[in-house]
Design a protein around this motif. Structure first.
Motif, PDB file in Angstrom:
ATOM      1  N   LEU A  84      16.112   9.981  -1.189  1.00  0.00           N
ATOM      2  CA  LEU A  84      16.773  11.086  -0.508  1.00  0.00           C
ATOM      3  C   LEU A  84      18.289  10.924  -0.534  1.00  0.00           C
ATOM      4  N   LEU A  85      18.732   9.694  -0.599  1.00  0.00           N
ATOM      5  CA  LEU A  85      20.163   9.395  -0.642  1.00  0.00           C
ATOM      6  C   LEU A  85      20.373   8.224  -1.594  1.00  0.00           C
ATOM      7  N   TYR A  86      21.215   8.455  -2.581  1.00  0.00           N
ATOM      8  CA  TYR A  86      21.474   7.439  -3.603  1.00  0.00           C
ATOM      9  C   TYR A  86      22.966   7.416  -3.893  1.00  0.00           C
ATOM     10  N   PHE A  87      23.568   6.264  -3.674  1.00  0.00           N
ATOM     11  CA  PHE A  87      24.969   6.066  -4.012  1.00  0.00           C
ATOM     12  C   PHE A  87      25.142   4.616  -4.431  1.00  0.00           C
ATOM     13  N   GLU A  88      25.320   4.378  -5.698  1.00  0.00           N
ATOM     14  CA  GLU A  88      25.394   3.029  -6.261  1.00  0.00           C
ATOM     15  C   GLU A  88      24.132   2.230  -5.959  1.00  0.00           C
ATOM     16  N   GLY A  89      23.051   2.902  -5.698  1.00  0.00           N
ATOM     17  CA  GLY A  89      21.758   2.314  -5.369  1.00  0.00           C
ATOM     18  C   GLY A  89      21.101   3.138  -4.271  1.00  0.00           C
ATOM     19  N   PRO A  90      19.807   2.937  -4.057  1.00  0.00           N
ATOM     20  CA  PRO A  90      19.115   3.713  -3.021  1.00  0.00           C
ATOM     21  C   PRO A  90      19.585   3.343  -1.626  1.00  0.00           C
ATOM     22  N   LEU A  91      19.754   4.363  -0.777  1.00  0.00           N
ATOM     23  CA  LEU A  91      20.152   4.151   0.617  1.00  0.00           C
ATOM     24  C   LEU A  91      19.112   4.709   1.593  1.00  0.00           C
ATOM     25  N   LEU A  92      18.391   5.735   1.169  1.00  0.00           N
ATOM     26  CA  LEU A  92      17.347   6.335   1.991  1.00  0.00           C
ATOM     27  C   LEU A  92      16.233   6.775   1.040  1.00  0.00           C
ATOM     28  N   SER A  93      15.106   6.077   1.095  1.00  0.00           N
ATOM     29  CA  SER A  93      14.021   6.309   0.151  1.00  0.00           C
ATOM     30  C   SER A  93      12.755   6.714   0.877  1.00  0.00           C
ATOM     31  N   LEU A  94      12.057   7.685   0.292  1.00  0.00           N
ATOM     32  CA  LEU A  94      10.810   8.188   0.858  1.00  0.00           C
ATOM     33  C   LEU A  94       9.627   7.543   0.150  1.00  0.00           C
ATOM     34  N   PHE A  95       8.691   7.044   0.952  1.00  0.00           N
ATOM     35  CA  PHE A  95       7.461   6.437   0.442  1.00  0.00           C
ATOM     36  C   PHE A  95       6.277   7.134   1.090  1.00  0.00           C
ATOM     37  N   LYS A  96       5.121   7.024   0.424  1.00  0.00           N
ATOM     38  CA  LYS A  96       3.884   7.591   0.958  1.00  0.00           C
ATOM     39  C   LYS A  96       2.782   6.557   0.800  1.00  0.00           C
ATOM     40  N   GLU A  97       1.863   6.556   1.750  1.00  0.00           N
ATOM     41  CA  GLU A  97       0.713   5.665   1.648  1.00  0.00           C
ATOM     42  C   GLU A  97      -0.109   6.033   0.420  1.00  0.00           C
ATOM     43  N   LYS A  98      -0.545   5.030  -0.316  1.00  0.00           N
ATOM     44  CA  LYS A  98      -1.431   5.283  -1.449  1.00  0.00           C
ATOM     45  C   LYS A  98      -2.755   5.804  -0.904  1.00  0.00           C
ATOM     46  N   GLY A  99      -3.138   6.983  -1.321  1.00  0.00           N
ATOM     47  CA  GLY A  99      -4.392   7.571  -0.868  1.00  0.00           C
ATOM     48  C   GLY A  99      -4.360   8.057   0.570  1.00  0.00           C
TER      49      GLY A  99
ATOM     50  N   HIS B 188       0.811  -1.227   0.000  1.00  0.00           N
ATOM     51  CA  HIS B 188       0.000   0.000   0.000  1.00  0.00           C
ATOM     52  C   HIS B 188       0.845   1.278   0.000  1.00  0.00           C
ATOM     53  N   LEU B 189       2.154   1.125  -0.174  1.00  0.00           N
ATOM     54  CA  LEU B 189       3.037   2.284  -0.243  1.00  0.00           C
ATOM     55  C   LEU B 189       3.458   2.542  -1.687  1.00  0.00           C
TER      56      LEU B 189
ATOM     57  N   ALA C 226       5.812  16.387  -3.558  1.00  0.00           N
ATOM     58  CA  ALA C 226       4.975  15.524  -2.702  1.00  0.00           C
ATOM     59  C   ALA C 226       4.783  16.150  -1.318  1.00  0.00           C
ATOM     60  N   ILE C 227       5.841  16.717  -0.779  1.00  0.00           N
ATOM     61  CA  ILE C 227       5.747  17.353   0.544  1.00  0.00           C
ATOM     62  C   ILE C 227       4.856  18.576   0.472  1.00  0.00           C
ATOM     63  N   ALA C 228       5.023  19.398  -0.555  1.00  0.00           N
ATOM     64  CA  ALA C 228       4.211  20.604  -0.701  1.00  0.00           C
ATOM     65  C   ALA C 228       2.730  20.242  -0.847  1.00  0.00           C
ATOM     66  N   LEU C 229       2.418  19.224  -1.640  1.00  0.00           N
ATOM     67  CA  LEU C 229       1.024  18.801  -1.804  1.00  0.00           C
ATOM     68  C   LEU C 229       0.439  18.286  -0.497  1.00  0.00           C
ATOM     69  N   SER C 230       1.239  17.549   0.268  1.00  0.00           N
ATOM     70  CA  SER C 230       0.770  17.045   1.568  1.00  0.00           C
ATOM     71  C   SER C 230       0.539  18.173   2.552  1.00  0.00           C
TER      72      SER C 230
END
Length: 147
Positions: free
Chosen positions: A23-38, A16-17, A138-142
């Motif tokens: 937010l942080l990517y080095f040779e792949g994602p290290l810190l990723s932001l997710f939001k609940e769908k709806g 459901h995410l 996404a943050i501004a819309l929220s």
């Protein structure tokens, strides 16, 4: 990887995410932001460990204000972690061959290993975030919906 003590019946379904961005990517994602769908809640997937077969992620809920403060370099990665909305921290081991987070279940941790805590000296660096504009939108819309 560290041996972890989990709460077996405390499962968090990830389907459901939706991914907002890294937010942080080095040779792949290290810190990723997710939001609940709806929904209105944001979650961080925080990479903490790996083995030959899998990557381990901590998952925790964060507030819009904490994410904004992190992006503005007002708080460190550690403070972002400590400011999480709930005490619950989930963990998931995702196969290296599967890039999708959505087919997994996460389990609540009983105790967090000390070496999984973020470093207090780590602050957000815009050049490490390939998805910064999408995250800001996404943050501004929220924030608008919250008013």
């Amino acid at each position: 990887m560290e041996h972890l003590r989990i709460i077996p019946h405390s499962i968090y379904e990830l389907f459901h995410l939706r991914r907002v961005g890294n937010l942080l990517y080095f040779e792949g994602p290290l810190l990723s932001l997710f939001k609940e769908k709806g929904g209105v809640h944001f979650y961080l997937f925080d990479w903490v460990d790996s083995s030959q077969d899998a990557n381990r992620w901590l998952i925790y809920r964060v507030s819009i204000q904490s994410i904004s403060d992190f992006l503005d370099k007002k708080i460190s990665h550690l403070e972002l972690f400590k400011n999480r909305n709930l005490d619950k921290i989930y963990v998931v081991d995702i196969s290296r061959g599967n890039e999708s987070f959505y087919d997994y279940q996460a389990y609540e941790l009983q105790q967090l290993p000390a070496n999984y805590l973020p470093n207090a000296d780590n602050f957000f660096e815009p050049s490490d975030s390939p998805d910064l504009e999408a995250i800001k939108v996404a943050i501004a819309l929220s924030k608008q919906k919250a008013v």
